[in-house]
Design a protein around this motif. Structure first.
Motif, PDB file in Angstrom:
ATOM      1  N   TRP A   1      35.112  28.942  31.932  1.00 22.66           N
ATOM      2  CA  TRP A   1      34.378  28.552  33.156  1.00 22.66           C
ATOM      3  C   TRP A   1      34.881  27.046  33.553  1.00 22.66           C
ATOM      4  CZ3 TRP A   1      32.603  31.500  37.086  1.00 22.66           C
ATOM      5  CH2 TRP A   1      31.886  30.829  37.964  1.00 22.66           C
ATOM      6  N   ARG A   2      34.427  26.341  32.736  1.00 26.25           N
ATOM      7  CA  ARG A   2      34.362  24.962  32.938  1.00 26.25           C
ATOM      8  C   ARG A   2      35.672  24.243  33.051  1.00 26.25           C
ATOM      9  NH1 ARG A   2      30.117  21.683  31.130  1.00 26.25           N
ATOM     10  NH2 ARG A   2      31.753  20.037  30.342  1.00 26.25           N
ATOM     11  N   ALA A   3      36.689  24.781  32.259  1.00 24.16           N
ATOM     12  CA  ALA A   3      38.054  24.138  32.658  1.00 24.16           C
ATOM     13  C   ALA A   3      38.787  24.532  33.937  1.00 24.16           C
ATOM     14  CB  ALA A   3      38.903  24.996  31.668  1.00 24.16           C
ATOM     15  N   VAL A   4      38.116  25.917  34.527  1.00 23.51           N
ATOM     16  CA  VAL A   4      38.691  26.424  35.738  1.00 23.51           C
ATOM     17  C   VAL A   4      37.959  25.734  37.081  1.00 23.51           C
ATOM     18  CG1 VAL A   4      39.102  28.285  37.227  1.00 23.51           C
ATOM     19  CG2 VAL A   4      39.704  28.573  34.612  1.00 23.51           C
ATOM     20  N   ALA A   5      36.519  25.285  36.692  1.00 22.51           N
ATOM     21  CA  ALA A   5      35.842  24.846  37.594  1.00 22.51           C
ATOM     22  C   ALA A   5      36.083  23.337  37.678  1.00 22.51           C
ATOM     23  CB  ALA A   5      34.343  24.902  37.091  1.00 22.51           C
TER      24      ALA A   5
ATOM     25  N   LEU B   1      35.354  30.974  42.250  1.00 21.00           N
ATOM     26  CA  LEU B   1      35.821  31.042  40.577  1.00 21.00           C
ATOM     27  C   LEU B   1      35.634  32.304  40.040  1.00 21.00           C
ATOM     28  CD1 LEU B   1      34.294  27.717  39.371  1.00 21.00           C
ATOM     29  CD2 LEU B   1      36.568  28.069  40.115  1.00 21.00           C
ATOM     30  N   GLY B   2      34.631  33.052  40.251  1.00 19.45           N
ATOM     31  CA  GLY B   2      34.408  34.507  39.659  1.00 19.45           C
ATOM     32  C   GLY B   2      35.367  35.220  40.149  1.00 19.45           C
ATOM     33  N   GLU B   3      35.824  35.143  41.488  1.00 19.44           N
ATOM     34  CA  GLU B   3      36.792  36.312  41.858  1.00 19.44           C
ATOM     35  C   GLU B   3      38.253  35.953  41.195  1.00 19.44           C
ATOM     36  OE1 GLU B   3      35.497  36.165  46.819  1.00 19.44           O
ATOM     37  OE2 GLU B   3      37.721  35.658  46.200  1.00 19.44           O
ATOM     38  N   ILE B   4      38.489  34.793  40.969  1.00 21.47           N
ATOM     39  CA  ILE B   4      39.668  34.365  40.451  1.00 21.47           C
ATOM     40  C   ILE B   4      39.691  34.774  38.772  1.00 21.47           C
ATOM     41  CG2 ILE B   4      41.097  32.563  39.422  1.00 21.47           C
ATOM     42  CD1 ILE B   4      40.225  30.809  42.114  1.00 21.47           C
ATOM     43  N   LEU B   5      38.590  34.807  38.438  1.00 19.76           N
ATOM     44  CA  LEU B   5      38.493  35.029  36.910  1.00 19.76           C
ATOM     45  C   LEU B   5      38.826  36.859  36.977  1.00 19.76           C
ATOM     46  CD1 LEU B   5      35.975  32.515  35.651  1.00 19.76           C
ATOM     47  CD2 LEU B   5      38.499  32.554  35.121  1.00 19.76           C
TER      48      LEU B   5
ATOM     49  N   LYS C   1      35.571  36.806  29.506  1.00 17.13           N
ATOM     50  CA  LYS C   1      35.689  35.645  28.544  1.00 17.13           C
ATOM     51  C   LYS C   1      35.369  34.306  29.208  1.00 17.13           C
ATOM     52  CE  LYS C   1      38.369  38.176  25.984  1.00 17.13           C
ATOM     53  NZ  LYS C   1      37.973  38.774  24.769  1.00 17.13           N
ATOM     54  N   LYS C   2      34.724  34.286  30.319  1.00 17.35           N
ATOM     55  CA  LYS C   2      34.371  33.114  30.996  1.00 17.35           C
ATOM     56  C   LYS C   2      33.654  32.018  30.005  1.00 17.35           C
ATOM     57  CE  LYS C   2      30.260  34.896  33.836  1.00 17.35           C
ATOM     58  NZ  LYS C   2      29.456  34.493  32.777  1.00 17.35           N
ATOM     59  N   ASP C   3      32.494  32.484  29.234  1.00 16.92           N
ATOM     60  CA  ASP C   3      31.975  31.596  28.211  1.00 16.92           C
ATOM     61  C   ASP C   3      32.604  31.295  26.910  1.00 16.92           C
ATOM     62  OD1 ASP C   3      29.963  31.112  30.209  1.00 16.92           O
ATOM     63  OD2 ASP C   3      29.041  33.275  29.826  1.00 16.92           O
TER      64      ASP C   3
ATOM     65  N   ALA D   1      39.618  30.179  21.319  1.00 14.95           N
ATOM     66  CA  ALA D   1      39.317  31.384  20.892  1.00 14.95           C
ATOM     67  C   ALA D   1      40.098  32.764  21.361  1.00 14.95           C
ATOM     68  CB  ALA D   1      37.813  31.919  21.125  1.00 14.95           C
ATOM     69  N   LEU D   2      40.973  32.241  22.241  1.00 13.96           N
ATOM     70  CA  LEU D   2      41.340  33.248  23.262  1.00 13.96           C
ATOM     71  C   LEU D   2      43.074  33.751  22.886  1.00 13.96           C
ATOM     72  CD1 LEU D   2      40.751  32.380  26.863  1.00 13.96           C
ATOM     73  CD2 LEU D   2      39.596  33.543  25.338  1.00 13.96           C
ATOM     74  N   SER D   3      43.258  34.864  22.909  1.00 11.22           N
ATOM     75  CA  SER D   3      44.794  35.211  22.719  1.00 11.22           C
ATOM     76  C   SER D   3      45.706  34.494  23.291  1.00 11.22           C
ATOM     77  CB  SER D   3      45.009  36.687  22.837  1.00 11.22           C
ATOM     78  OG  SER D   3      44.900  37.068  24.483  1.00 11.22           O
ATOM     79  N   GLY D   4      46.985  34.378  22.957  1.00  5.30           N
ATOM     80  CA  GLY D   4      48.010  33.825  23.656  1.00  5.30           C
ATOM     81  C   GLY D   4      48.256  34.133  25.101  1.00  5.30           C
ATOM     82  N   GLY D   5      48.103  35.411  25.431  1.00  7.17           N
ATOM     83  CA  GLY D   5      48.136  35.967  26.649  1.00  7.17           C
ATOM     84  C   GLY D   5      46.963  35.380  27.561  1.00  7.17           C
TER      85      GLY D   5
END
Ligand SMILES: Nc1ncnc2c1ncn2[C@@H]1O[C@H](COP(=O)(O)OP(=O)(O)O)[C@@H](O)[C@H]1O
Ligand SMILES: [Mg+2]
Length: 313
Positions: free
Chosen positions: A97-101, A116-120, A128-130, A135-139
């Motif tokens: 969330w913070r990175a995208v914001a 932002l919510g729509e995009i995510l 996964k927003k928080d 911690a995320l997979s490559g994709g």
């Protein structure tokens, strides 16, 4: 024809040390299209994107985006451009969330949590927003890069090698995401060294090598213009010579007269219609055949032919 969304004229870039990464590039991008810039490593793809996005200072040339001269009116134009970079250079300890914001604010957009919510959600990242990006997979990490690039709602989006080094499944997923963006009216320029990707995604393809655009065309037209059709016809009985009924076709006898090889089909209608005519002519001439295999050349064949083995990418 409407005005191109991006227009590049005579763009050159010589890096310190003398590498000429771009050598007189002319390119026009139409609103709403997916344009694939296809070329081997070192061709100048990332440099070209960098020049448009303000990361690389061109040596000479002009660039116009949305009717604004990029050298004079850079900030206004840049706010309408998104970039998904080749490298995963983002803060791994930041939450999604913070990175995208942060990216939303970077080009002067006010903080808009609803958007932002729509995009995510559109990228299936809402759950996964928080989470921390590490911690995320490559994709999922790649999707975060896309979300960051979309956060300020760009009309023109660059994706620099969006699927380099990802597995087949992830690549297909990425293609779907890109197709969905096009549906929403985003103009897309992607770079790739995968022919398959250009063939799958693009409306138009530009081939770049050594900092020069070798050709630009509609994908279909490129395949028709340069493509060939090859047909292999196995005969029921060997022929000593070509019967006069088929003398006008681009065929030759092979394998001791047991096979006919057809090579042709440039231009209108392609070779397939021609091969159908050939089959009829053979039947009229009383020549029986046991199988007929047709193969159209792909963009890959075209690419290899164009580069003429100058460089193994
Ligand atoms: N920052 C740089 N300094 C010097 N040379 C560079 C730099 N970036 C790229 N190059 C060189 O410019 C050429 C084009 O590179 P690049 O634009 O990254 O190609 P591509 O993205 O098609 O692989 C290559 O020869 C590369 O080594
Ligand atoms: Mg690159």
């Amino acid at each position: 024809m409407s005005e191109p969304i991006l227009s590049i004229r005579g763009l050159t870039k010589t890096y310190k040390g003398g590498t000429r990464a771009l050598d007189g590039v002319d390119l026009s991008i139409n609103r709403g299209e997916i344009f694939a810039l296809l070329g081997p490593n070192g061709a100048g793809k990332t440099t070209l994107i960098g020049a448009v996005c303000g990361l690389v200072r061109p040596t000479s040339g002009t660039m116009t985006a949305f009717g604004h001269d990029l050298s004079r009116d850079w900030r206004r134009a840049r706010a309408r451009i998104g970039l998904v970079p080749q490298e995963l250079a983002t803060d791994m300890f930041e939450t999604v969330w913070r990175a995208v914001a942060y990216s939303q604010g970077l080009f002067g957009k006010p903080y808009d949590p609803a958007r932002l919510g729509e995009i995510l959600k559109s990228l299936s990242l809402w759950d996964k927003k928080d989470a921390q990006i590490r911690a995320l997979s490559g994709g999922m990490k790649r999707r975060v890069l896309i979300a960051k690039a979309l956060a300020h709602d760009p009309e023109l989006l660059f994706l620099d090698e969006p699927t380099a080094g990802v597995d087949v499944e992830l690549r297909k997923d990425m293609w779907q995401q890109i197709a969905a963006l096009k549906e929403r009216g985003v103009t897309i320029i992607l770079t790739t060294h995968y022919i398959e990707e250009a063939e799958e995604m693009a409306d138009r393809v530009g081939i770049i090598q050594g900092g020069r655009i070798l050709m630009v065309d509609e994908k279909r037209a490129m395949m028709e213009r340069l493509g060939t059709t090859e047909a292999v016809i196995d005969l029921a009985a060997p022929l000593a010579a070509l019967p006069p009924e088929i003398a006008a076709f681009p065929v030759e006898l092979a394998d001791g007269g047991t096979r006919l090889i057809y090579r042709g089909g440039n231009g209108e209608g392609g070779g397939r219609a021609d091969v159908a005519q050939l089959a009829q002519a053979l039947t009229r001439a009383g020549v029986a055949f046991t199988s007929l295999d047709i193969h159209d050349s792909s963009l890959e064949d075209i690419f290899v032919g164009l580069l003429g083995g100058k460089e193994a990418a």
